[in-house]
Design a protein around this motif. Sequence first.
Motif, PDB file in Angstrom:
ATOM      1  N   ARG A  94       0.843  -1.187   0.000  1.00 25.31           N
ATOM      2  CA  ARG A  94       0.000   0.000   0.000  1.00 25.31           C
ATOM      3  C   ARG A  94       0.876   1.233   0.000  1.00 25.31           C
ATOM      4  N   TYR A  95       0.536   2.200  -0.851  1.00 28.26           N
ATOM      5  CA  TYR A  95       1.292   3.442  -0.961  1.00 28.26           C
ATOM      6  C   TYR A  95       0.320   4.618  -0.928  1.00 28.26           C
ATOM      7  N   THR A  96       0.721   5.697  -0.262  1.00 24.98           N
ATOM      8  CA  THR A  96      -0.036   6.951  -0.287  1.00 24.98           C
ATOM      9  C   THR A  96       0.835   8.012  -0.939  1.00 24.98           C
ATOM     10  N   VAL A  97       0.279   8.686  -1.955  1.00 25.44           N
ATOM     11  CA  VAL A  97       1.070   9.626  -2.745  1.00 25.44           C
ATOM     12  C   VAL A  97       0.352  10.973  -2.835  1.00 25.44           C
ATOM     13  N   PRO A 101      -4.876  16.371  -2.902  1.00 30.26           N
ATOM     14  CA  PRO A 101      -5.472  15.360  -2.014  1.00 30.26           C
ATOM     15  C   PRO A 101      -4.685  14.060  -2.121  1.00 30.26           C
ATOM     16  N   PRO A 102      -4.694  13.255  -1.082  1.00 25.24           N
ATOM     17  CA  PRO A 102      -3.909  12.017  -1.123  1.00 25.24           C
ATOM     18  C   PRO A 102      -4.553  10.958  -2.003  1.00 25.24           C
ATOM     19  N   LEU A 103      -3.729  10.104  -2.539  1.00 24.44           N
ATOM     20  CA  LEU A 103      -4.165   8.913  -3.261  1.00 24.44           C
ATOM     21  C   LEU A 103      -3.521   7.710  -2.592  1.00 24.44           C
ATOM     22  N   THR A 104      -4.316   6.744  -2.206  1.00 22.28           N
ATOM     23  CA  THR A 104      -3.782   5.491  -1.680  1.00 22.28           C
ATOM     24  C   THR A 104      -3.995   4.409  -2.728  1.00 22.28           C
ATOM     25  N   LEU A 105      -2.921   3.774  -3.134  1.00 25.54           N
ATOM     26  CA  LEU A 105      -2.984   2.706  -4.131  1.00 25.54           C
ATOM     27  C   LEU A 105      -2.353   1.445  -3.553  1.00 25.54           C
ATOM     28  N   THR A 106      -2.793   0.313  -4.059  1.00 22.83           N
ATOM     29  CA  THR A 106      -2.282  -0.972  -3.593  1.00 22.83           C
ATOM     30  C   THR A 106      -1.881  -1.816  -4.793  1.00 22.83           C
TER      31      THR A 106
END
Length: 672
Positions: A542-545, A561-566
Motif C-alpha cells: 500500500r502506498y499513499t502519494v 489530495p492524497p491517493l492510496t494505491l495498492t
Amino acid sequence: MTVRRLRWAAWPVIAVLAAAVPAAGTAGAEPPPGATVTVNARAGLATVPDTALGVNHAVWDSQLGTDEVADLLGGAGVRTMRYPGGSYGDIYHWKDNTAPGGYVAPGTDFDTFMGGVRRAGAQPIVIANYGTGTPAEAADWVRYANVTKGYGVRYWEIGNELYGNGHYGANWEADNHADKSPAAYAAGVVAYADAMKAADPTVKIGAVLTTPANWPDGIVGAGDTATWNQTVLSIAGPHVDFVVLHWYPSGSTATEALTKTEQVDDMIYLARDQITRYAGPGSNRIGIALTETNTPVGMNTQPGALFAAEAYSSFLANGVFTVDWWDTHNGATALSTVAGYPDYGDFGLLSSATCLGDGGCEPALNTPFAPYYGLKMVSTFARPGDQFVRAGADDPLIGAHAVRRPNGDLAVLLVNKDPSAARAVTLAYEGYTPVSASQVFTFTNGASAITTASGTAGSQTLPPYSLTTLVLHPASASAGPGAPGQPTATTTDRTATISWPASAGRPVAKYEVYRQAGVVSEQWGETTGTSLGVGNLVPGSRYTVNVLARDAAGNVSWASPPLTLTTGAPAVSSCAVRMTDVEDWASGFVGGIHVAGSDPAGDWTLTFTWPTARQRVTSGWNGTWTQTGTTVTVTSSAPLAGGADVGFVADYGGPNILPTAFSLNGKLCAAG
C-alpha cells in the motif's frame, strides 16, 4: 428527579484503576524527557469539511435544544448534531414525538432540536426509523423538514446499529421486520432512499455498516451468503450517498485505550476497500460518517479528552466527513478516580448532575467534562477548509497532528499521553518555513478552561496528560500554483500510472509526485504533463502519494489530495494462490489457501506477509506453519497438480486486511 437513559448496547463493565498524578515542574526536578516532532507539509491528507465536529443529541435529554446547551456546543466548535439518539432512532416517531418502549423528555421534538442546531451554528444528521417505522414515515419527515420548514436537513441515516437486531445473536436494536438479515435491511434502505429522495432529491442517504474489526464485522450469519457489509453494499450501494460506522474501542486502562487510534488508518482503508469492491460503479462518491464514538476509560477525565483529540484528528485526516461523540448528556454509571480526578463513567460531554447510590454526585448540570475541552481543542486546531498534513513523533507517548490553513498558517496539535511526565518537544518542518513565534493553546489535566500563550515554532514543553496546539505563520507568503486535483491510479503488481487534474492559477513548470513514507516524503518522479508512470514497487503493498506543482521560479503548490494505491499479484505466473476468510469471529478467523502450480521436486514453500503487525497465525494444517514478524511461511508436500489446500487459524487485534501477494518457492504467484 434526573432521569438517566443509556445507549442501547451491551457494554462490558470496565474496572478503572485509580491513578495519582505527580505534580510537574517541582523545584530541582530533572529536565523533562525530549522528543522530536516532524511536520511534513508536502504530505497532504484530507481536507476538513464543515460537518467535521459532531455530537449526538437524544430525545430522553431534557436539555436538548436549550439555549445553554446550544451555546456550549457552539462554543466548542460543534458543527453537526445527530438526532434522535442512537437506538432510539429505531423506535422514535417524529410526528407525535414518541418512542414506544423508551422515555421521551418533554420539549424534545424535532423543531426544538432544530432550534438548538441553528442557535449553535450547526447542521443536523437525522436517523430515519427503520426498526419500527416505514419509508412513508421517513419521506414525510424529509418533506416536513426540507419543504414545509426549510431546515435543509442533508444527511439521513436509515436506522441505527441494525446488525444488533438479533440476526447475529445479540439483540439490542429494535427491528420489527420478520426478516432481520443484511439482505432485508439493504432492500429496506433502497425503499427508504427512493421514498425520501422523491420528497427531496437533494438529501443524502446513509446505510449502516459494521466497523472493520468490530463485532459482527467479518461474520457470515445463518442463512447468509456474505458478511453484513458485503451484502448491504452490493444491494444498497448504488442508492446511498454515505455509510455509517460506530466505534467503541476496548481497553481496561487509559494507556491501552489511547493506543487504539493507531488502528484508524487501516480501519478506514478497509472500509473504503469494501465500498470500492462491493458498492458498484461510481462508489467513490460514497462518504464515510462515524456517528458514534467514545472512550472505554476516563469518559469524564483527561484520558477522554486525549482520546477525543486523537480520534477526531485521525478520522478526519482519513477523510471521514463527520465524527460524532456519544453523547451530549448520558448519566453517571460508576464513580472512580482516573488521572487524579473523579470519573463518573458518564458517556456525556456535559454533566447530567446524576447522584449515584454510593453518595457520589456529578457536578452541576451542564458542567463540561474533560472530553468537551478535547473537542474544543480540535475545533481550535482544525477548521473547515484546512488540509491535514502528515505529522509524527519519535516518542510513542506523543501524538502529533497538523493542518495547513488556506491563509498559509500551519497548526500543530500535540498530545502528551504520559500521565506523569512532561515532554520537551523539538519541532522540525518539511516543506514549510514558519516565523519563529507561535500562538499556543493548552488544556491540562484537571483544568476547566483552555489557556492561551505565546511560544516558539521550534520547541514546546508539553505538560503531563495534556493537549497543546501551536498556530504558526509562514515566513513568506506563498506565490505558488494552485494544488493539483485528486489523483487516480492504475496498478499492476510492480507498477503504477498516476494521473491528476492540472493545477489552476499560476503557470506550472512541472509536477512532482511524492510517496508518503511515515512523516517523510520520497519523490517518485516529476513531469511536465499530468500523469507519471512508476516502477519497482513491492507487490501486495500500500502506498499513499501526493502531487505538487512547481512554477518556473521554484514556488511550490499545496499538496494534492492524497491517493492510496495498492499493488497486487501479477496477471500471469507459473503458480496461482487464493486466500479466503472461511469463518470469522471479529477477533480471529479460519483462513484457507488454495495453491495451484506445477509440482516441484519435494516439498514446496509458500510465503506471504501480513499487511499489519496485529495479525498472527496460531495454528495450521496440511503443512508446517511458522511466522516471523509479519512474514508467514508454510511448507508442505501436498501434490500441486489440480491444486492443494492448506489452512490456518489466525488472531487479529485490529482491521483484518488480507494479503494479496504470495510467493511459491520464491516465485511470485498470480491471484487464483
